[in-house]
Scaffold this motif. Structure first.
Motif: not given
Lengths: 392, 88
Positions: A113-118
């Motif tokens: 999820f953190t990756r998709s935030v970026a």
């Protein structure tokens, strides 16, 4: 959602620490009056930040972010705040949530999820306050309900800033229906999995573009979206210090914008009559002393946190909590002091709404600082902590 | 020592559940200990055991469980056995 594909190119062209200043001057500043007068979301500024990859600024490069440290992000918050406090506040609040995810979202699902935030430039909002808890964000009355590998949650939130524009909302809740009020978890509520029912409008003196409406938040999702560590740890190690550091950096931006107007006003007067130093120059000198004090407080706090941010022993210590609480109280008071001094220097030109030296918006925004997480509450907390403090 | 720690917790911890139901290593924060109440617990412990917590122990982890409190007290020179005898 825009997919960001040109990050590296951008990074190469413009050092990130200037991006905040550029977006502030080119995008956020020109829209600031409209954002303020219509109390509307600073959409163009947030879109520009997303385009530049800045929504993932704190996320490590290996997860698709820019891998910047908190100090650089704090600088860009200051830069933005010089032009539009509301855009800067939305950006700061988003980064607070990102910081919590980066430090505490330690599972495969949350890393993804953190990756998709970026990579997708998701905007994160937060729902920590709740009706009936009297402003104490370290207690919740709502609770996460788990069924199998899914959760559901309903929260009466008196404020979710820019909730209706967010791609995910990080909400606090009790761990389970039988948990005490302070046994909290932080839950990622993703777009598509949450609903918002408006309960109040947002028409306030300042920070009008943050769209801080009240909502009933209803959310459901996979249980893996509940952060694995207790919220108490997230709060003391990350959310509280990062909030106070980014907010104080923001307020410093407001103060510098006001100081800048005062300086230009005095310099204009000096040019008209080069034979004598204008009387206001003395006030400007006094203002500059306070502004520098403000800057030193903010910079010292950033350095203090960056030195110990990876050491939970130190970030959960009482002396650190007292220091971060004091930062919030000092910065939120100093911002009003500086803007008020600027107003006295600019006189009627500062008081007028339509004038190049108007301070109306900055003054209104500056007063919000003492009220968001009320200074009385923070002082009361520090009063309690000081009963056992051994000094600094 | 445990009995006295429990007494302090009962007096100052403001826990929603009875202290008797707590295991030695149960997480006190999860049991409802707030940071406000933990300050009062700390003061109660200092009074009961006639010690002063040094700065290094003034953090959340110290008050996480009865076990962690006990080991902090031992590190401050409170002798579990001797003290238990004294209070019997």
């Amino acid at each position: 959602m825009t997919t960001i594909t040109h990050l590296n190119e951008r990074q190469f062209q413009a050092p990130e620490r200037r991006v905040g200043e550029q977006i502030g001057a080119d995008v956020a500043g020109p829209a600031a009056d409209d954002v303020d007068s219509r109390s509307r979301f600073p959409r163009e500024a947030i879109d520009a930040l997303r385009e530049a990859g800045m929504l993932g600024a704190l996320i490590p490069v290996e997860l698709g972010g820019l891998g910047l440290n908190l100090e650089s992000v704090a600088e860009s918050v200051t830069d933005l705040a010089r032009h539009c406090s509301s855009a800067a506040m939305v950006y700061a609040m988003h980064q607070i949530q990102v910081a919590c995810l980066v430090r505490h979202g330690d599972s495969d699902e949350l890393r993804a999820f953190t990756r998709s935030v970026a990579t997708e430039g998701l905007l994160l909002a937060s729902a920590t306050t709740e009706l009936g808890i009297g402003g104490n964000v370290r207690t919740s009355s709502c609770a996460v309900q788990r069924e199998g590998d899914r959760f559901t949650l309903q929260k009466q939130a008196p404020v979710i800033s820019y909730g209706q524009y967010a791609d995910a909302i990080l909400a606090t809740a009790r761990r389970a229906p039988n948990s005490p009020p302070n046994d909290q978890v932080l839950v990622v509520c993703r777009k598509g999995g949450f609903g918002l029912e408006e309960k109040s409008t947002w028409d306030a003196m300042g920070f009008r573009g943050t769209c801080s409406l009240g909502f009933v938040l209803t959310a459901e999702g996979p249980a893996t979206d509940i952060l694995p560590v207790p919220y108490g740890e997230i709060s003391s190690q990350t959310m509280l210090p990062v909030s106070h550091i980014l907010w104080s950096s923001l307020w410093f931006g407001i103060a510098s914008a006001a100081a800048d107007k005062a300086r230009r006003f005095v310099q204009a007067a000096a040019r008209k009559n080069p034979d004598m130093t204008p009387p206001n120059a003395m006030r400007l000198s006094e203002l500059t002393t306070v502004l520098q004090q403000f800057q030193d407080v903010v910079f010292a706090a950033r350095a203090r946190y960056s030195e110990i941010s990876d050491n939970p022993e130190k970030t959960t210590s009482i002396s650190f909590a007292i220091a971060m609480n004091s930062l919030k109280v000092s910065a939120s008071t100093l911002v009003v002091d500086v803007v008020q001094r600027a107003l006295l220097i600019c006189g009627m030109a500062g008081y007028a709404n339509k004038s190049p030296f108007t301070l109306a918006r900055l003054l209104r925004d500056s007063y919000g600082a003492q009220l968001m997480v009320n200074n009385d509450r923070i002082n009361a907390n520090n009063a309690q902590l000081l009963l056992v403090s051994r000094g600094v | 020592m445990d009995a006295e720690i429990r007494e302090v917790l009962a007096s100052y911890g403001r826990l929603p559940m009875g202290v008797g139901a707590l295991g030695r290593s149960d997480d006190l924060y999860r049991a409802g200990l707030t940071s406000h109440a933990s300050v009062n617990v700390m003061l109660g412990l200092e009074d009961t055991f006639d010690i002063e917590f040094p700065d290094a122990l003034l953090r959340k982890g110290t008050f996480e469980s009865i076990v962690s409190i006990a080991s902090a007290l031992v590190s401050l020179g409170v002798e579990p056995a001797v003290h238990e005898q004294g209070t019997k």
